[in-house]
Write an enzyme that holds these catalytic residues in place. Structure first.
Site, short mmCIF file in Angstrom:
data_model
loop_
_atom_site.label_atom_id
_atom_site.label_comp_id
_atom_site.label_asym_id
_atom_site.label_seq_id
_atom_site.Cartn_x
_atom_site.Cartn_y
_atom_site.Cartn_z
N ASP A 170 0.84 -1.19 0.00
CA ASP A 170 0.00 0.00 0.00
C ASP A 170 0.88 1.25 0.00
O ASP A 170 1.98 1.22 -0.53
CB ASP A 170 -0.91 -0.04 1.23
CG ASP A 170 -2.30 0.53 0.95
OD1 ASP A 170 -2.39 1.76 0.76
OD2 ASP A 170 -3.27 -0.24 0.96
N HIS A 239 -3.82 5.72 3.51
CA HIS A 239 -4.54 4.51 3.14
C HIS A 239 -3.90 3.25 3.72
O HIS A 239 -4.60 2.35 4.20
CB HIS A 239 -4.58 4.45 1.61
CG HIS A 239 -5.49 3.41 1.04
ND1 HIS A 239 -5.08 2.14 0.75
CD2 HIS A 239 -6.79 3.47 0.66
CE1 HIS A 239 -6.08 1.45 0.23
NE2 HIS A 239 -7.12 2.23 0.16
N SER A 414 -11.37 -1.52 -1.08
CA SER A 414 -10.10 -1.47 -0.35
C SER A 414 -10.22 -2.05 1.05
O SER A 414 -9.23 -2.52 1.62
CB SER A 414 -9.59 -0.03 -0.24
OG SER A 414 -8.75 0.31 -1.29
#
Length: 664
Positions: A170, A239, A414
């Site tokens: 990520d 994220h 996600s």
């Protein structure tokens, strides 16, 4: 108005000019055929520098023959290279010319990959719930929350045992966040491009480093000029921290935020930065996470059983890049779990690659979320949230770089993906010798059947961008059910070990760990468990071990100064052993304040919560399913965008629109 138009026109011209200068180069991944001169010599025996020299010579020959300039970025795989071609004007023509060359096996554009998350305008009912119980809606009773992953039921008897390594590929992580302390291994940063990496640790786009810390991926005006892939101005997403904490973070009961497996450990692998990343970096990250060798990178000492990819690119899987990496990782014993994508249409790559475990998103009602991609390559569905009931996890208030740790909301596939990855890690903690195929099969056979809600259409190839009733043909085997998965191993007994405060103890302080709910091999709840500490890390041999004070099924653990970490072990007679890895450190600062909660949606449309933290802890937050059962969102949010004060007031006014009787 005339001045504004003139400025905008000038910026567009400048953007076009700058983009043509900075990003005119095509970037390729070229795989070469095995050299007859080398014979059967294993290319892995060559040093990185010798491989670079050999590849430069080969590219020089290609440049001469095809009258194009091909420059080496780095070796790729065993016989490949990532290259740029600054003077290429027709990408497809160049690719076909290269494919005709007898030295070349395959040629593919090194395409850009992106996050698979969105920011809802505001998780309205969530944010206004002062008890914060509804934040954990996807952990609650399935009778009240149809899309729940049923972890609340599992936690009555099991919280995970020996830690399983889960790699999160990520944007990197924020190690200071309280949810991640004690859960992070030393990962790696595969983002070498200085514009994308934005961490000051790359030079000339060639270097990678061992620091996977997320410097922020916020996009400013200069980034828009430098990289046309950037879609617009944006705040840093954090994220990777959000995904990692959702999967394996310490519980934050006062915030109503819980992970799927808070005894797992995260291997952070940074493959994304500003405006995404490159598929070649992703492929190298997948191989490295699985314990395979990558040219120029030290071997990973902690191969992951599960690899989570909450990212992707539109289009088919590229077999020679991400496809080959996923196949290699699977063969090495790693399950690769991938988010389906958020276009509301066909499944993105690499979720559509053979061997990938693609995951679609369902909303709080159990319908396929309107944004979720879907199709035959999906293996399973799990909660991804919607506008009224988003997903909550760890975040940060920083617009560009990190500032204060906090909690925030997002929606998207996600977050469906790490729920499945967390479930797989829980199973592997009970059955470490299980094969990838076994875990895949159990995830699917223990899933709950999809619902069929009246008034909503059934998902077909034509129901694009809408909520619909899932089918096994398009949304996978069913809805993730963690309790059902774990119960397949309950016959051997389940030994619980957890702390509502997480596995971090400040020096000199005490935390309580509980083994309540532990079952023996006969399925009976035990009345006593033995505790001890192992693998104690000390500043000197004379430092005393942590002090244990046992009270039935609970143990108070006091960490003395000089101890930096240890494993706490619980053992039940005729049952399994549970191990919690504990770190001794001061927790990072966090800001669950009203101010941070209100400012966040004004900046990026994601609420961080309103009100005073609840005093409820543990299952009291998770299992109280009455909150949130009378309201919800009748449709997932399609995107983010800033929310001004007027918009916030309008959302407050529209709270009545989210009642059950308004559902489709």
């Amino acid at each position: 108005m005339q001045l504004r138009s003139a400025i905008q026109s000038s910026l567009l011209v400048l953007l076009a000019a700058f983009s043509s200068v900075s990003w005119s180069a095509d970037r390729w991944v070229i795989q070469f055929k095995e050299s007859s001169e080398r014979g059967q010599v294993d290319v892995r025996q060559f040093t990185v520098e010798s491989r670079k020299n050999e590849l430069r010579a080969t590219l020089s020959e290609l440049s001469r023959i095809h009258k194009r300039t091909f420059q080496l970025v780095r070796p790729f795989g065993e016989r490949g290279a990532v290259v740029t071609s600054p003077d290429s004007t027709d990408a497809e023509q160049t690719r076909l010319r290269l494919l005709s060359d007898p030295m070349v096996e395959s040629v593919e554009l090194d395409r850009r990959i992106q996050l698979r998350a969105q920011s809802p305008l505001i998780g309205l009912l969530n944010a206004l719930d002062l008890s914060r119980r509804s934040r954990s809606w996807f952990h609650q009773d399935v009778n009240a929350q149809p899309a729940s992953i049923n972890t609340g039921a599992m936690w009555a008897n099991f919280h995970g045992t020996a830690p399983t390594v889960v790699a999160v590929l990520d944007t990197g992580v924020l190690p200071s966040h309280p949810m991640l302390q004690g859960h992070l291994l030393s990962g790696y940063d595969f983002v070498a491009d200085p514009l994308i990496g934005a961490d000051g640790q790359s030079s000339g786009g060639s270097d990678r480093d061992s620091d996977p810390t997320d410097p922020g991926d916020g996009v400013g005006p200069a980034d828009l000029l430098a990289d046309p892939v950037c879609g617009g101005l944006s705040q840093s997403s954090w994220h990777g921290t959000f995904v990692s904490a959702l999967l394996a973070g310490n519980p934050a009961p006062s915030e109503g935020v819980f992970s799927v497996n808070w005894n797992a450990v995260v291997l952070p692998v940074r493959v994304l930065g500003k405006c995404g990343g490159f598929s070649s970096d992703l492929a190298d990250g997948i191989r490295w996470a699985a314990g395979l060798s990558v040219p120029g990178v030290p071997n990973n000492p902690f191969p992951a059983k599960v690899i989570n990819l909450s990212l992707g690119a539109e289009g088919a899987c590229v077999p020679s890049i991400e496809g080959a990496a996923i196949s290699a990782a699977r063969q090495a014993g790693s399950l690769v779990v991938v988010a389906a994508g958020n276009d509301g249409s066909t499944v993105d790559s690499p979720a559509n690659c053979p061997g990938a475990f693609g995951v679609a998103a369902i909303d709080q009602e159990g319908l396929k979320a309107n944004y979720s991609n879907f199709g035959p390559s999906i293996q399973l569905s799990a909660p991804g949230g919607d506008a009224a009931f988003p997903i909550w996890s760890a975040s940060n208030t920083g617009f560009a770089g990190p500032l204060t740790n906090t909690y925030n909301t997002k929606i998207g596939t996600s977050f469906s993906s790490p729920m499945v990855a967390g479930a797989a890690s829980l199973y592997w903690s009970l059955n470490p010798s299980a094969s990838v195929a076994t875990v895949e099969n159990l995830l699917k056979t223990t899933a709950r059947p999809f619902l069929s809600l009246g008034g909503s259409p059934t998902c077909t190839g034509d129901t694009l961008g809408t909520e619909c009733n899932c089918t096994r043909a398009l949304c996978g085997a069913g809805m993730l059910d963690v309790a059902n998965l774990i119960n397949t191993q309950a016959a051997g007994g389940l030994t619980n070990l957890f702390s509502n405060s997480g596995n971090v103890i400040p020096p000199g302080e005490t935390r309580t760990f509980s083994s309540s709910g532990t079952l023996n091999s006969s399925g009976q709840e035990v009345s006593s468990v033995s505790f001890d500490v192992i693998n104690v890390l000390k500043s000197s041999p004379d430092t005393p071990n942590p002090i244990l004070s046992v009270n039935g099924l609970d143990v108070d653990v006091t960490a003395l100064a000089g101890v930096s970490g240890f494993d706490l072990r619980a053992q039940a007679a005729n049952g399994r052993t549970a191990i919690a890895s504990v770190i001794v450190a001061n927790q990072g600062a966090t800001s669950p304040t009203l101010l941070a909660s209100l400012l966040s949606p004004l900046i990026n449309g994601a609420s961080a919560g309103v009100g005073v933290p609840s005093s409820a802890v543990g299952d009291a937050v998770v299992d109280d399913s009455s909150s949130g059962s009378t309201g919800g969102g009748s449709g997932g949010s399609g995107g983010g965008g800033a929310l001004n004060l007027l918009g916030l007031l309008a959302c407050l006014f529209l709270v009545h629109c989210f009642k059950k009787n308004n559902y489709k």
